[in-house]
Design a protein around this motif. Structure first.
Motif, PDB file in Angstrom:
ATOM      1  N   ARG A 163     -12.568   1.291   0.014  1.00 22.82           N
ATOM      2  CA  ARG A 163     -11.503   1.941  -0.757  1.00 22.82           C
ATOM      3  C   ARG A 163     -10.330   0.982  -0.953  1.00 22.82           C
ATOM      4  NH1 ARG A 163      -6.839   4.801   0.294  1.00 22.82           N
ATOM      5  NH2 ARG A 163      -6.352   6.481  -1.161  1.00 22.82           N
ATOM      6  N   GLY A 164      -9.922   0.303   0.123  1.00 23.44           N
ATOM      7  CA  GLY A 164      -8.819  -0.650   0.048  1.00 23.44           C
ATOM      8  C   GLY A 164      -9.117  -1.812  -0.878  1.00 23.44           C
ATOM      9  N   PHE A 165     -10.370  -2.270  -0.867  1.00 19.23           N
ATOM     10  CA  PHE A 165     -10.776  -3.368  -1.749  1.00 19.23           C
ATOM     11  C   PHE A 165     -10.621  -2.955  -3.212  1.00 19.23           C
ATOM     12  CE2 PHE A 165     -14.125  -5.661  -4.110  1.00 19.23           C
ATOM     13  CZ  PHE A 165     -13.681  -6.953  -3.915  1.00 19.23           C
ATOM     14  N   PHE A 166     -11.074  -1.754  -3.545  1.00 18.49           N
ATOM     15  CA  PHE A 166     -10.956  -1.294  -4.925  1.00 18.49           C
ATOM     16  C   PHE A 166      -9.499  -1.063  -5.318  1.00 18.49           C
ATOM     17  CE2 PHE A 166     -15.497  -0.124  -4.355  1.00 18.49           C
ATOM     18  CZ  PHE A 166     -15.989  -0.967  -5.342  1.00 18.49           C
ATOM     19  N   ILE A 167      -8.686  -0.591  -4.384  1.00 22.68           N
ATOM     20  CA  ILE A 167      -7.256  -0.447  -4.657  1.00 22.68           C
ATOM     21  C   ILE A 167      -6.651  -1.824  -4.928  1.00 22.68           C
ATOM     22  CG2 ILE A 167      -5.020   0.064  -3.580  1.00 22.68           C
ATOM     23  CD1 ILE A 167      -6.416   2.492  -2.250  1.00 22.68           C
ATOM     24  N   ALA A 168      -7.007  -2.817  -4.111  1.00 25.81           N
ATOM     25  CA  ALA A 168      -6.495  -4.173  -4.302  1.00 25.81           C
ATOM     26  C   ALA A 168      -6.895  -4.721  -5.670  1.00 25.81           C
ATOM     27  CB  ALA A 168      -6.992  -5.095  -3.186  1.00 25.81           C
TER      28      ALA A 168
ATOM     29  N   LEU B 180      -2.151 -14.970  -8.691  1.00 25.49           N
ATOM     30  CA  LEU B 180      -0.872 -14.309  -8.403  1.00 25.49           C
ATOM     31  C   LEU B 180      -0.176 -14.993  -7.234  1.00 25.49           C
ATOM     32  CD1 LEU B 180      -2.092 -10.605  -8.719  1.00 25.49           C
ATOM     33  CD2 LEU B 180      -0.771 -11.913 -10.404  1.00 25.49           C
ATOM     34  N   SER B 181       1.135 -14.853  -7.176  1.00 25.41           N
ATOM     35  CA  SER B 181       1.910 -15.480  -6.097  1.00 25.41           C
ATOM     36  C   SER B 181       1.573 -14.845  -4.745  1.00 25.41           C
ATOM     37  CB  SER B 181       3.409 -15.333  -6.368  1.00 25.41           C
ATOM     38  OG  SER B 181       3.805 -13.984  -6.197  1.00 25.41           O
TER      39      SER B 181
ATOM     40  N   ILE C 193       0.424  -6.353  -2.623  1.00 21.30           N
ATOM     41  CA  ILE C 193      -0.862  -5.716  -2.918  1.00 21.30           C
ATOM     42  C   ILE C 193      -1.606  -5.414  -1.628  1.00 21.30           C
ATOM     43  CG2 ILE C 193      -3.160  -6.165  -3.902  1.00 21.30           C
ATOM     44  CD1 ILE C 193      -1.661  -7.597  -6.228  1.00 21.30           C
ATOM     45  N   TRP C 194      -1.640  -6.386  -0.718  1.00 20.02           N
ATOM     46  CA  TRP C 194      -2.335  -6.189   0.560  1.00 20.02           C
ATOM     47  C   TRP C 194      -1.727  -5.034   1.339  1.00 20.02           C
ATOM     48  CZ3 TRP C 194      -6.745  -8.280   2.476  1.00 20.02           C
ATOM     49  CH2 TRP C 194      -7.053  -7.958   3.796  1.00 20.02           C
TER      50      TRP C 194
ATOM     51  N   GLN D 182      -1.560  -8.612 -13.025  1.00 20.86           N
ATOM     52  CA  GLN D 182      -1.912  -9.594 -14.043  1.00 20.86           C
ATOM     53  C   GLN D 182      -1.520  -9.115 -15.438  1.00 20.86           C
ATOM     54  OE1 GLN D 182      -6.102 -10.138 -13.192  1.00 20.86           O
ATOM     55  NE2 GLN D 182      -5.704 -12.007 -12.025  1.00 20.86           N
ATOM     56  N   GLY D 183      -1.483  -7.812 -15.624  1.00 16.87           N
ATOM     57  CA  GLY D 183      -1.068  -7.234 -16.897  1.00 16.87           C
ATOM     58  C   GLY D 183       0.435  -7.105 -17.038  1.00 16.87           C
ATOM     59  N   GLY D 184       1.183  -7.563 -16.024  1.00 15.15           N
ATOM     60  CA  GLY D 184       2.640  -7.532 -16.089  1.00 15.15           C
ATOM     61  C   GLY D 184       3.263  -6.228 -15.634  1.00 15.15           C
ATOM     62  N   ASN D 185       2.475  -5.360 -15.030  1.00 13.19           N
ATOM     63  CA  ASN D 185       2.986  -4.074 -14.550  1.00 13.19           C
ATOM     64  C   ASN D 185       3.518  -4.180 -13.127  1.00 13.19           C
ATOM     65  OD1 ASN D 185       2.078  -2.644 -16.932  1.00 13.19           O
ATOM     66  ND2 ASN D 185       0.017  -2.913 -16.124  1.00 13.19           N
ATOM     67  N   ASP D 186       4.331  -3.218 -12.743  1.00 14.69           N
ATOM     68  CA  ASP D 186       4.833  -3.146 -11.374  1.00 14.69           C
ATOM     69  C   ASP D 186       3.681  -2.898 -10.414  1.00 14.69           C
ATOM     70  OD1 ASP D 186       7.485  -3.496 -12.082  1.00 14.69           O
ATOM     71  OD2 ASP D 186       7.861  -1.349 -12.278  1.00 14.69           O
ATOM     72  N   ILE D 187       3.873  -3.354  -9.187  1.00 10.72           N
ATOM     73  CA  ILE D 187       2.864  -3.139  -8.158  1.00 10.72           C
ATOM     74  C   ILE D 187       3.288  -1.931  -7.340  1.00 10.72           C
ATOM     75  CG2 ILE D 187       1.684  -4.123  -6.172  1.00 10.72           C
ATOM     76  CD1 ILE D 187       2.596  -6.872  -7.331  1.00 10.72           C
TER      77      ILE D 187
END
Length: 82
Positions: free
Chosen positions: A32-37, A9-10, A17-18, A45-50
């Protein structure tokens, strides 16, 4: 996070994301933050909004590039999640 760069990803997307995963601005990701990331990487990667709303969407496991000749533990674990 060097690991997240292997997602393909760019930098701009990874920055978003961070910011969402490290909402307390600690400068590092706790468990928790790692799993959210990871969920947000998979969503992007699936083309969805972040967004935090995308955490509720069904996504496939995130994909990460492994250096040639080496297979990262994380890549193997991500493959097991499929």
């Amino acid at each position: 996070a060097q690991f997240l760069k292997k997602s393909g990803l760019s930098d701009s997307t990874l920055g978003k994301i961070w910011d969402l995963a490290d909402s307390d601005r600690k400068g590092y990701l706790d468990k928790r933050g790692f799993f959210i990331a990871l969920r947000l990487v998979a969503s992007a990667q699936g083309g969805n909004d972040i967004s935090l709303n995308s955490l509720n969407q069904s996504v496939t496991a995130p994909k990460f590039v492994s250096p040639p000749g080496r297979h990262s533990k994380y890549v193997e674990e991500a493959a097991l999640l499929r």
